[in-house]
Design a protein around this motif. Structure first.
Motif, short mmCIF file in Angstrom:
data_model
loop_
_atom_site.label_atom_id
_atom_site.label_comp_id
_atom_site.label_asym_id
_atom_site.label_seq_id
_atom_site.Cartn_x
_atom_site.Cartn_y
_atom_site.Cartn_z
N TYR A 360 9.25 -5.14 1.29
CA TYR A 360 8.32 -4.73 2.34
C TYR A 360 6.98 -4.32 1.72
CZ TYR A 360 12.28 -4.74 5.52
OH TYR A 360 13.35 -5.15 6.28
N TYR A 361 5.91 -4.46 2.50
CA TYR A 361 4.59 -4.11 1.98
C TYR A 361 3.63 -3.83 3.13
CZ TYR A 361 3.11 -8.78 3.44
OH TYR A 361 2.83 -9.90 4.18
N SER A 362 2.57 -3.10 2.83
CA SER A 362 1.42 -2.93 3.73
C SER A 362 0.22 -2.63 2.85
CB SER A 362 1.65 -1.79 4.73
OG SER A 362 0.54 -1.68 5.60
N MET A 363 -0.81 -3.48 2.95
CA MET A 363 -1.96 -3.38 2.05
C MET A 363 -3.20 -3.99 2.70
SD MET A 363 -0.33 -4.57 -1.60
CE MET A 363 1.31 -4.08 -2.10
N GLY A 364 -4.34 -3.83 2.03
CA GLY A 364 -5.57 -4.50 2.43
C GLY A 364 -6.22 -3.88 3.64
N TYR A 365 -6.46 -2.57 3.62
CA TYR A 365 -6.96 -1.87 4.80
C TYR A 365 -8.46 -2.04 5.03
CZ TYR A 365 -2.34 0.21 4.55
OH TYR A 365 -0.99 0.39 4.50
N CYS A 366 -9.16 -2.62 4.09
CA CYS A 366 -10.57 -2.98 4.28
C CYS A 366 -11.44 -1.80 4.71
CB CYS A 366 -10.69 -4.11 5.30
SG CYS A 366 -9.72 -5.58 4.94
N GLY A 367 -11.19 -0.63 4.12
CA GLY A 367 -12.01 0.54 4.41
C GLY A 367 -11.54 1.36 5.59
N HIS A 368 -10.41 1.03 6.20
CA HIS A 368 -9.87 1.79 7.33
C HIS A 368 -8.54 2.44 6.97
CE1 HIS A 368 -12.49 0.21 10.77
NE2 HIS A 368 -12.96 -0.38 9.68
N VAL A 370 -7.40 5.53 5.96
CA VAL A 370 -6.87 6.85 6.29
C VAL A 370 -5.93 6.76 7.48
CG1 VAL A 370 -7.44 9.18 7.08
CG2 VAL A 370 -8.82 8.11 5.29
N GLN A 371 -6.39 6.17 8.57
CA GLN A 371 -5.55 6.09 9.75
C GLN A 371 -4.55 4.94 9.68
OE1 GLN A 371 -8.79 5.61 9.60
NE2 GLN A 371 -9.40 3.80 10.76
N MET A 372 -4.98 3.77 9.19
CA MET A 372 -4.09 2.62 9.22
C MET A 372 -2.97 2.71 8.19
SD MET A 372 -4.58 0.81 11.79
CE MET A 372 -3.53 -0.59 11.40
N ALA A 373 -3.23 3.31 7.04
CA ALA A 373 -2.17 3.51 6.06
C ALA A 373 -1.09 4.43 6.63
CB ALA A 373 -2.74 4.10 4.77
N THR A 374 -1.53 5.49 7.29
CA THR A 374 -0.59 6.41 7.91
C THR A 374 0.22 5.71 8.99
OG1 THR A 374 -2.18 8.19 7.51
CG2 THR A 374 -0.39 8.65 9.06
N TYR A 375 -0.46 4.94 9.82
CA TYR A 375 0.19 4.24 10.93
C TYR A 375 1.16 3.17 10.42
CZ TYR A 375 0.43 1.72 15.42
OH TYR A 375 0.85 1.12 16.58
N MET A 376 0.72 2.41 9.42
CA MET A 376 1.57 1.34 8.93
C MET A 376 2.75 1.86 8.13
SD MET A 376 0.46 -1.24 10.38
CE MET A 376 1.76 -2.23 9.63
N GLY A 377 2.64 3.05 7.56
CA GLY A 377 3.81 3.66 6.94
C GLY A 377 4.91 3.88 7.96
N ARG A 378 4.53 4.36 9.13
CA ARG A 378 5.53 4.52 10.20
C ARG A 378 6.08 3.18 10.64
NH1 ARG A 378 4.08 7.00 16.07
NH2 ARG A 378 3.05 4.95 16.25
N ALA A 379 5.18 2.18 10.77
CA ALA A 379 5.62 0.85 11.20
C ALA A 379 6.62 0.25 10.22
CB ALA A 379 4.41 -0.06 11.37
N VAL A 380 6.37 0.39 8.93
CA VAL A 380 7.28 -0.18 7.93
C VAL A 380 8.63 0.53 7.98
CG1 VAL A 380 7.69 -0.48 5.46
CG2 VAL A 380 5.46 -1.06 6.43
#
Length: 427
Positions: A360-368, A370-380
């Motif tokens: 599993y992975y989540s990467m490449g937030y393109c400067g967004h 803070v919120q998207m890393a937190t959100y995608m951690g929950r999604a993963v």
């Protein structure tokens, strides 16, 4: 002048989470102790999984502690481009995920009592040329009509009530974007993950990953190996050679920040009376905000170069020159902090998350991030629990074939930077 992130220097001191023996096995091993990894660990542990997180330095030492500490709404590409690329329904789903991501950060600060100065102060997307104001009006119409998101366009005269500078020609105000103290948020999320049952092992880098014949992985680290039923790669711009597949698919761009001495409340309010988050609408722009103790944080790309102590100083000089061009009244102000870090970009400027050969992975937030890393951690965490529909980025995975002549070192960035700076100058 300190060459460390203001956000980490002014957060409560983190406990030492190094030197602990690894367990022999875990349900989930998370590689990377930034916001993606911490959020994954927190949410997976709350589901009852045994979770081990390994981080090669300290939690938050990468991009999660080196950013502008903004938690802003809005997708990473123009909303109109998103509709053309993905179709209306898919674009709206993506846009809503970015909006819900800010809500999740706020929810976690309340649920876990993370004191991190989270405030819905609003974001001003600033027009650096008069000709760009009509583009802001078009974006306002696009957001309202197709995404149900209400924003406000401010002309040059109205903008004077929002910023103590005549540099800009207008702005698009998103009132629901938030600022926070990201160092405090990272520390609070790490504490919350441990309370949920996750183990955090700092200064213990993952060095290799082997798929096991019966399923799962063997994760090799500097201080031992651990078997895992599931593994999450949460390394983004700090992905190293231990994960070569991802390294060849991410562009890592340097971003740099300076922070002034304390200005005092009255002087700070003269600069940004309503404590808005400022982001310039340019290809090579800057981002500006007040800190909770009334300093001015001023960040941007500055130089298309990697971050290191010498590079950070050179970038800091450029940022100070740009800062005083916008705010001449700060010409004599002392700079107390300068630092740099890397931001992970994908080639199509959209974050990517999913599963590849069981990883599993989540990467490449393109400067967004803070919120998207937190959100995608929950999604993963949900994906690992058998709910693939929880991934708003499903179907948008990294390309299977890497970019030719690219091995993770963005040798072309100076050329790209020159192109985009010229584009800003003439468009």
């Amino acid at each position: 002048m300190k060459q460390i992130p203001y956000w980490l220097d002014t957060a409560p001191q983190l406990p030492d989470r190094s030197g602990k023996p690894l367990p022999e096995s875990a349900d989930v091993v998370v590689i990377g102790g930034g916001l993606t990894g911490l959020s994954t660990a927190y949410h997976a542990a709350r589901k009852g999984a045994s979770v081990v997180l390994v981080e090669k330095d300290k939690v938050g030492s990468g991009a999660s502690g080196r950013n502008g500490s903004m938690c802003t709404q809005g997708i990473t590409i123009p909303p109109g481009e998103a509709r053309k690329r993905y179709g209306h329904e898919r674009a709206v789903e993506l846009y809503n995920a970015f909006r819900e991501a800010v809500d999740l950060v706020e929810e976690l600060t309340l649920k876990e009592r993370i004191d991190c100065d989270f405030t819905r102060s609003g974001r001003l997307g600033l027009a650096c040329k008069a000709s760009h104001v009509e583009g802001l009006r078009a974006k306002q119409r696009e957001l309202a009509e197709h995404f149900g998101h209400e924003t406000v366009v401010l002309g040059k005269s109205e903008l004077r009530a929002e910023i103590g500078s005549d540099y800009y020609h207008g702005a698009l105000l998103d009132p629901l974007s938030a600022g926070l103290h990201v160092g405090k948020f990272v520390g609070g999320l790490a504490d919350a993950a441990e309370r949920a049952g996750a183990e955090i092992h700092e200064r213990n880098a993952a060095t290799g990953l082997t798929r096991l014949p019966g399923g799962g992985f063997l994760v090799e680290t500097l201080h031992g190996a651990i078997r895992a039923k599931q593994v999450m790669a949460a390394t983004d711009a700090y992905t190293d050679k231990s994960l070569p597949w991802f390294r060849k698919r991410l562009i890592n761009v340097g971003s740099f920040v300076i922070v002034t001495e304390p200005l005092g409340e009255a002087r700070a309010k003269e600069l940004i009376p309503n404590a808005r988050l400022l982001v310039a609408h340019k290809n090579v722009g800057h981002y500006v905000r007040l800190t909770p103790d009334n300093r001015l944080a001023f960040g941007g790309r500055a130089r298309f170069a990697p971050s290191n102590p010498a590079s950070d100083i050179k970038s800091g000089d450029i940022l100070k020159r740009e800062m005083t061009e916008i705010f001449p009244q700060l010409a004599g102000v002392r700079i107390d902090y300068v630092w740099g870090g890397m931001v992970g970009f994908s080639w199509d400027r959209i974050p990517h998350a999913g599963e590849i050969d069981g990883l599993y992975y989540s990467m490449g937030y393109c400067g967004h991030g803070v919120q998207m890393a937190t959100y995608m951690g929950r999604a993963v965490a949900e994906m690992m629990d058998g709910k693939p529909e929880a991934n708003p980025l499903r179907g948008l995975g990294f390309p299977k074939v890497p970019v030719p002549f690219y091995n993770g070192t963005a040798w072309f960035l100076p050329f790209g930077g020159a192109y985009y700076k010229a584009k800003d100058r003439w468009s």
